[in-house]
Design a protein around this motif. Structure first.
Motif, PDB file in Angstrom:
ATOM      1  N   LEU A 182       0.834  -1.199   0.000  1.00  0.00           N
ATOM      2  CA  LEU A 182       0.000   0.000   0.000  1.00  0.00           C
ATOM      3  C   LEU A 182       0.872   1.253   0.000  1.00  0.00           C
ATOM      4  N   PRO A 183       0.363   2.351  -0.523  1.00  0.00           N
ATOM      5  CA  PRO A 183       1.109   3.609  -0.433  1.00  0.00           C
ATOM      6  C   PRO A 183       1.343   3.994   1.023  1.00  0.00           C
ATOM      7  N   LYS A 184       2.522   4.549   1.285  1.00  0.00           N
ATOM      8  CA  LYS A 184       2.833   4.923   2.669  1.00  0.00           C
ATOM      9  C   LYS A 184       1.862   5.987   3.164  1.00  0.00           C
ATOM     10  N   GLU A 185       1.312   6.808   2.250  1.00  0.00           N
ATOM     11  CA  GLU A 185       0.358   7.834   2.671  1.00  0.00           C
ATOM     12  C   GLU A 185      -0.895   7.220   3.288  1.00  0.00           C
ATOM     13  N   ALA A 186      -1.322   6.053   2.775  1.00  0.00           N
ATOM     14  CA  ALA A 186      -2.499   5.390   3.327  1.00  0.00           C
ATOM     15  C   ALA A 186      -2.208   4.863   4.730  1.00  0.00           C
ATOM     16  N   LEU A 187      -1.035   4.264   4.909  1.00  0.00           N
ATOM     17  CA  LEU A 187      -0.657   3.751   6.228  1.00  0.00           C
ATOM     18  C   LEU A 187      -0.508   4.896   7.235  1.00  0.00           C
ATOM     19  N   GLU A 188       0.088   5.985   6.787  1.00  0.00           N
ATOM     20  CA  GLU A 188       0.256   7.133   7.685  1.00  0.00           C
ATOM     21  C   GLU A 188      -1.088   7.744   8.057  1.00  0.00           C
ATOM     22  N   LEU A 189      -2.012   7.804   7.088  1.00  0.00           N
ATOM     23  CA  LEU A 189      -3.342   8.332   7.385  1.00  0.00           C
ATOM     24  C   LEU A 189      -4.061   7.455   8.394  1.00  0.00           C
ATOM     25  N   ALA A 190      -3.961   6.133   8.229  1.00  0.00           N
ATOM     26  CA  ALA A 190      -4.614   5.213   9.166  1.00  0.00           C
ATOM     27  C   ALA A 190      -4.056   5.388  10.575  1.00  0.00           C
ATOM     28  N   MET A 191      -2.740   5.463  10.702  1.00  0.00           N
ATOM     29  CA  MET A 191      -2.140   5.633  12.022  1.00  0.00           C
ATOM     30  C   MET A 191      -2.530   6.979  12.630  1.00  0.00           C
ATOM     31  N   HIS A 192      -2.525   8.021  11.816  1.00  0.00           N
ATOM     32  CA  HIS A 192      -2.928   9.346  12.302  1.00  0.00           C
ATOM     33  C   HIS A 192      -4.375   9.328  12.786  1.00  0.00           C
ATOM     34  N   ALA A 193      -5.250   8.713  12.010  1.00  0.00           N
ATOM     35  CA  ALA A 193      -6.665   8.648  12.389  1.00  0.00           C
ATOM     36  C   ALA A 193      -6.855   7.849  13.669  1.00  0.00           C
ATOM     37  N   ALA A 194      -6.140   6.736  13.813  1.00  0.00           N
ATOM     38  CA  ALA A 194      -6.262   5.920  15.023  1.00  0.00           C
ATOM     39  C   ALA A 194      -5.848   6.722  16.255  1.00  0.00           C
ATOM     40  N   ARG A 195      -4.760   7.463  16.138  1.00  0.00           N
ATOM     41  CA  ARG A 195      -4.311   8.279  17.274  1.00  0.00           C
ATOM     42  C   ARG A 195      -5.323   9.364  17.597  1.00  0.00           C
ATOM     43  N   GLN A 196      -5.793  10.066  16.565  1.00  0.00           N
ATOM     44  CA  GLN A 196      -6.724  11.170  16.790  1.00  0.00           C
ATOM     45  C   GLN A 196      -8.055  10.688  17.361  1.00  0.00           C
ATOM     46  N   CYS A 197      -8.526   9.554  16.877  1.00  0.00           N
ATOM     47  CA  CYS A 197      -9.821   9.018  17.323  1.00  0.00           C
ATOM     48  C   CYS A 197      -9.712   8.208  18.613  1.00  0.00           C
ATOM     49  N   ARG A 198      -8.494   7.859  18.986  1.00  0.00           N
ATOM     50  CA  ARG A 198      -8.233   6.985  20.148  1.00  0.00           C
ATOM     51  C   ARG A 198      -8.861   5.604  19.953  1.00  0.00           C
ATOM     52  N   PHE A 199      -8.704   5.082  18.737  1.00  0.00           N
ATOM     53  CA  PHE A 199      -9.109   3.710  18.419  1.00  0.00           C
ATOM     54  C   PHE A 199      -7.868   2.820  18.521  1.00  0.00           C
ATOM     55  N   ASP A 200      -7.977   1.685  19.219  1.00  0.00           N
ATOM     56  CA  ASP A 200      -6.799   0.817  19.355  1.00  0.00           C
ATOM     57  C   ASP A 200      -7.008  -0.598  18.815  1.00  0.00           C
ATOM     58  N   GLN A 201      -8.177  -0.899  18.291  1.00  0.00           N
ATOM     59  CA  GLN A 201      -8.384  -2.110  17.482  1.00  0.00           C
ATOM     60  C   GLN A 201      -9.336  -1.724  16.368  1.00  0.00           C
ATOM     61  N   VAL A 202      -8.804  -1.558  15.162  1.00  0.00           N
ATOM     62  CA  VAL A 202      -9.620  -0.972  14.102  1.00  0.00           C
ATOM     63  C   VAL A 202      -9.064  -1.348  12.736  1.00  0.00           C
ATOM     64  N   GLY A 203      -9.975  -1.522  11.778  1.00  0.00           N
ATOM     65  CA  GLY A 203      -9.604  -1.649  10.387  1.00  0.00           C
ATOM     66  C   GLY A 203     -10.177  -0.468   9.621  1.00  0.00           C
ATOM     67  N   PHE A 204      -9.322   0.422   9.163  1.00  0.00           N
ATOM     68  CA  PHE A 204      -9.778   1.584   8.405  1.00  0.00           C
ATOM     69  C   PHE A 204      -9.907   1.221   6.936  1.00  0.00           C
ATOM     70  N   ASP A 205     -11.014   1.638   6.326  1.00  0.00           N
ATOM     71  CA  ASP A 205     -11.195   1.522   4.880  1.00  0.00           C
ATOM     72  C   ASP A 205     -10.813   2.856   4.257  1.00  0.00           C
ATOM     73  N   ILE A 206      -9.816   2.810   3.381  1.00  0.00           N
ATOM     74  CA  ILE A 206      -9.222   4.012   2.811  1.00  0.00           C
ATOM     75  C   ILE A 206      -9.152   3.856   1.299  1.00  0.00           C
ATOM     76  N   CYS A 207      -9.342   4.953   0.578  1.00  0.00           N
ATOM     77  CA  CYS A 207      -9.173   4.903  -0.878  1.00  0.00           C
ATOM     78  C   CYS A 207      -8.298   6.055  -1.340  1.00  0.00           C
ATOM     79  N   GLU A 208      -7.753   5.896  -2.530  1.00  0.00           N
ATOM     80  CA  GLU A 208      -7.042   6.979  -3.204  1.00  0.00           C
ATOM     81  C   GLU A 208      -7.857   7.392  -4.423  1.00  0.00           C
ATOM     82  N   TYR A 209      -8.124   8.682  -4.525  1.00  0.00           N
ATOM     83  CA  TYR A 209      -8.896   9.196  -5.656  1.00  0.00           C
ATOM     84  C   TYR A 209      -8.324  10.552  -6.044  1.00  0.00           C
ATOM     85  N   GLN A 210      -7.925  10.670  -7.286  1.00  0.00           N
ATOM     86  CA  GLN A 210      -7.339  11.897  -7.810  1.00  0.00           C
ATOM     87  C   GLN A 210      -6.194  12.396  -6.929  1.00  0.00           C
ATOM     88  N   ASN A 211      -5.321  11.440  -6.568  1.00  0.00           N
ATOM     89  CA  ASN A 211      -4.095  11.718  -5.806  1.00  0.00           C
ATOM     90  C   ASN A 211      -4.351  12.199  -4.382  1.00  0.00           C
TER      91      ASN A 211
END
Length: 262
Positions: free
Chosen positions: A197-226
């Motif tokens: 996966l693009p590192k941007e997707a992994l970084e977004l998932a980790m950032h979201a988990a920290r911000q939301c305070r989720f510690d067991q989660v599967g984020f669904d993420i997409c890339e669209y128009q960069n």
């Protein structure tokens, strides 16, 4: 492990094969536990998988629990998740929630066909997710949805699932939609691809988990128009992606608990 020496305790059965954790099992009423078991709950240093029945009370008592009460509270509720994502400024497709008939009359002022509609609570695995092309389909959706959850449609053919335990990405993979369906869920005919996966997707998932305070989660993420967008957070994610990669989620979870990462 002797119950008298148990410092790590599990209510749910997810850690029943973990040597350092004593598993009690779920009971509907606290008084269904014996006095000795209640004392274990009160004195355990950490309690795993407390379920929604006990998570709030244990957090109020200052107990260290996993998953966090925040994770449990937001499970399966797209409305709560959307409000949180929007407040935090996390990137997601344009989404609005409509309550009552008067608000629903504004949907077509805010969205052009096609758009995505969802049953916002207690729906999973791609069920309750619709691509709305016309007035008739919108009418059919509104008959079953209260409130109405409407989201911008991004014309993609694949998305990404990033699974996080604690503060660690434990698995990430692509999900590709079946040719005649816009949904990527494996249960709806989607397929799993194990390319990096693009590192941007992994970084977004980790950032979201920290911000939301989720510690067991599967984020669904997409890339669209960069740009990268979060669709939703899944606390009860499936095991298909792990199996496709030859991974055993139970072993991953056990090892993180045994090494005190969780």
């Amino acid at each position: 492990m002797s119950t008298s020496r148990a410092t790590k305790l599990a209510i749910g059965r997810q850690l029943r094969h973990c040597p350092s954790v004593y598993s009690l099992g779920v009971r509907r009423n606290l008084l269904d536990y014996s006095p000795a078991e209640l004392e274990m709950i009160r004195t355990a240093s950490k309690i795993y998988y407390p379920t929604i029945l006990l998570a709030e009370a244990l957090t109020a008592l200052g107990k260290d629990i996993f998953p966090s009460v925040q994770t449990i509270r937001y499970a399966g509720d797209k409305i709560l998740q959307t409000r949180l994502f929007q407040l935090l400024g996390l990137p997601m497709p344009y989404t609005k929630i409509y309550y009552g008939q008067r608000q629903k009359e504004n949907i077509l002022d805010d969205f052009a066909f096609p758009f995505v509609s969802k049953i916002p609570r207690k729906s999973s695995k791609g069920r309750g997710v619709f691509l709305v092309h016309n007035q008739a389909q919108l009418h059919d959706y509104l008959r079953q949805a209260q409130p109405a959850y409407i989201q911008e449609y991004l014309p993609i053919y694949r998305d990404m699932r990033v699974v996080i335990l604690g503060r660690k990405v434990v698995h990430a993979y692509w999900r590709k939609a079946r040719g005649d369906d816009f949904r990527t869920n494996v249960t709806q005919g989607g397929s799993i691809m194990l390319a990096p996966l693009p590192k941007e997707a992994l970084e977004l998932a980790m950032h979201a988990a920290r911000q939301c305070r989720f510690d067991q989660v599967g984020f669904d993420i997409c890339e669209y128009q960069n740009r990268f967008y979060i669709f939703e957070a899944n606390m009860a994610f499936g095991m298909d992606g792990f199996k496709a990669a030859g991974l055993d989620f139970r072993i991953i979870l056990r090892d993180l608990v045994e090494s005190d990462v969780l």
